[in-house]
Design an enzyme around this catalytic site. Sequence first.
Site, mmCIF file in Angstrom:
data_model
loop_
_atom_site.group_PDB
_atom_site.id
_atom_site.type_symbol
_atom_site.label_atom_id
_atom_site.label_comp_id
_atom_site.label_asym_id
_atom_site.label_seq_id
_atom_site.Cartn_x
_atom_site.Cartn_y
_atom_site.Cartn_z
ATOM 1 N N GLN A 5 -24.909 -48.653 33.201
ATOM 2 C CA GLN A 5 -24.679 -49.231 31.868
ATOM 3 C C GLN A 5 -24.460 -48.168 30.792
ATOM 4 O O GLN A 5 -24.020 -48.491 29.685
ATOM 5 C CB GLN A 5 -25.849 -50.132 31.462
ATOM 6 C CG GLN A 5 -25.951 -51.393 32.316
ATOM 7 C CD GLN A 5 -27.131 -52.242 31.893
ATOM 8 O OE1 GLN A 5 -28.240 -52.047 32.346
ATOM 9 N NE2 GLN A 5 -26.893 -53.187 31.004
ATOM 10 N N GLY A 41 -34.720 -53.741 30.350
ATOM 11 C CA GLY A 41 -34.276 -52.950 31.491
ATOM 12 C C GLY A 41 -32.906 -52.354 31.227
ATOM 13 O O GLY A 41 -32.139 -52.884 30.414
ATOM 14 N N HIS A 94 -32.666 -57.886 38.590
ATOM 15 C CA HIS A 94 -31.502 -57.827 37.690
ATOM 16 C C HIS A 94 -30.917 -56.406 37.660
ATOM 17 O O HIS A 94 -29.709 -56.223 37.825
ATOM 18 C CB HIS A 94 -31.927 -58.268 36.282
ATOM 19 C CG HIS A 94 -30.856 -58.144 35.245
ATOM 20 N ND1 HIS A 94 -30.272 -59.235 34.633
ATOM 21 C CD2 HIS A 94 -30.255 -57.046 34.701
ATOM 22 C CE1 HIS A 94 -29.360 -58.794 33.773
ATOM 23 N NE2 HIS A 94 -29.323 -57.481 33.791
ATOM 24 N N GLU A 95 -31.797 -55.423 37.475
ATOM 25 C CA GLU A 95 -31.319 -54.034 37.395
ATOM 26 C C GLU A 95 -30.791 -53.557 38.743
ATOM 27 O O GLU A 95 -29.789 -52.839 38.810
ATOM 28 C CB GLU A 95 -32.426 -53.097 36.898
ATOM 29 C CG GLU A 95 -32.924 -53.389 35.494
ATOM 30 C CD GLU A 95 -31.821 -53.554 34.460
ATOM 31 O OE1 GLU A 95 -30.799 -52.863 34.556
ATOM 32 O OE2 GLU A 95 -31.993 -54.394 33.560
ATOM 33 N N CYS A 150 -28.606 -59.558 29.302
ATOM 34 C CA CYS A 150 -28.252 -58.204 29.718
ATOM 35 C C CYS A 150 -27.679 -57.462 28.522
ATOM 36 O O CYS A 150 -26.879 -58.028 27.773
ATOM 37 C CB CYS A 150 -27.199 -58.293 30.824
ATOM 38 S SG CYS A 150 -26.619 -56.698 31.411
ATOM 39 N N LEU A 151 -28.064 -56.210 28.358
ATOM 40 C CA LEU A 151 -27.568 -55.424 27.222
ATOM 41 C C LEU A 151 -26.054 -55.210 27.302
ATOM 42 O O LEU A 151 -25.422 -54.941 26.287
ATOM 43 C CB LEU A 151 -28.299 -54.077 27.146
ATOM 44 C CG LEU A 151 -29.795 -54.163 26.800
ATOM 45 C CD1 LEU A 151 -30.428 -52.776 26.867
ATOM 46 C CD2 LEU A 151 -30.028 -54.790 25.439
ATOM 47 N N HIS A 166 -27.274 -54.406 39.241
ATOM 48 C CA HIS A 166 -26.328 -53.532 38.523
ATOM 49 C C HIS A 166 -25.861 -52.367 39.399
ATOM 50 O O HIS A 166 -24.711 -51.929 39.297
ATOM 51 C CB HIS A 166 -26.999 -52.924 37.277
ATOM 52 C CG HIS A 166 -26.899 -53.775 36.044
ATOM 53 N ND1 HIS A 166 -25.703 -54.116 35.467
ATOM 54 C CD2 HIS A 166 -27.856 -54.337 35.258
ATOM 55 C CE1 HIS A 166 -25.925 -54.848 34.376
ATOM 56 N NE2 HIS A 166 -27.229 -55.004 34.232
HETATM 57 NI NI NI Z 1 -28.295 -55.993 32.778
#
Ligand code: NI
Length: 151
Positions: free
Chosen positions: A50, A45, A130-131, A88-89, A134
Amino acid sequence: MERKIILEGDPVLRKISKQVVTFDDRLHQLIDDMIDTMYKADGAGLSAVQVGVLKRVFVIDAGNGIKEFVNPIINKCAGVNKIKQEGCLSVPDKYGYVERPEHVWVTYQDRFGASHEDKLSGYEAKAFCHENDHLDGILFIDKATRIKKYK
Ligand code: NI
């Protein structure tokens, strides 16, 4: 085209993303770039914030193919997700244990502005939550009961 992923510590990740009101080529390019960036980084995701764009947009691929969400809203949650571990990236060196719902009922728009409803379960529900966090400046490390470092 791949974009640079912003890492934890950058204050932009803590900002609240804004509603998308214009469904134009620029938005489509952003979403296409987010998909490229997510796949190249081997993530499940990615949210627009991000890559430094404060718009309420994210993409997920939790094993069922790519899904795009613009202006997403969670209407209802149920159950407890069996998958606890998440990463998470933007936090590449850590993973943690976060409790998420097993099912979420959501509404969102697609890249053309059309409205949709969906029910997501399991890993997709976890990825969605999760997204969605953000978009409000929340990272999984804020919610994790345990945080570990990748070796
Ligand atoms: Ni993330």
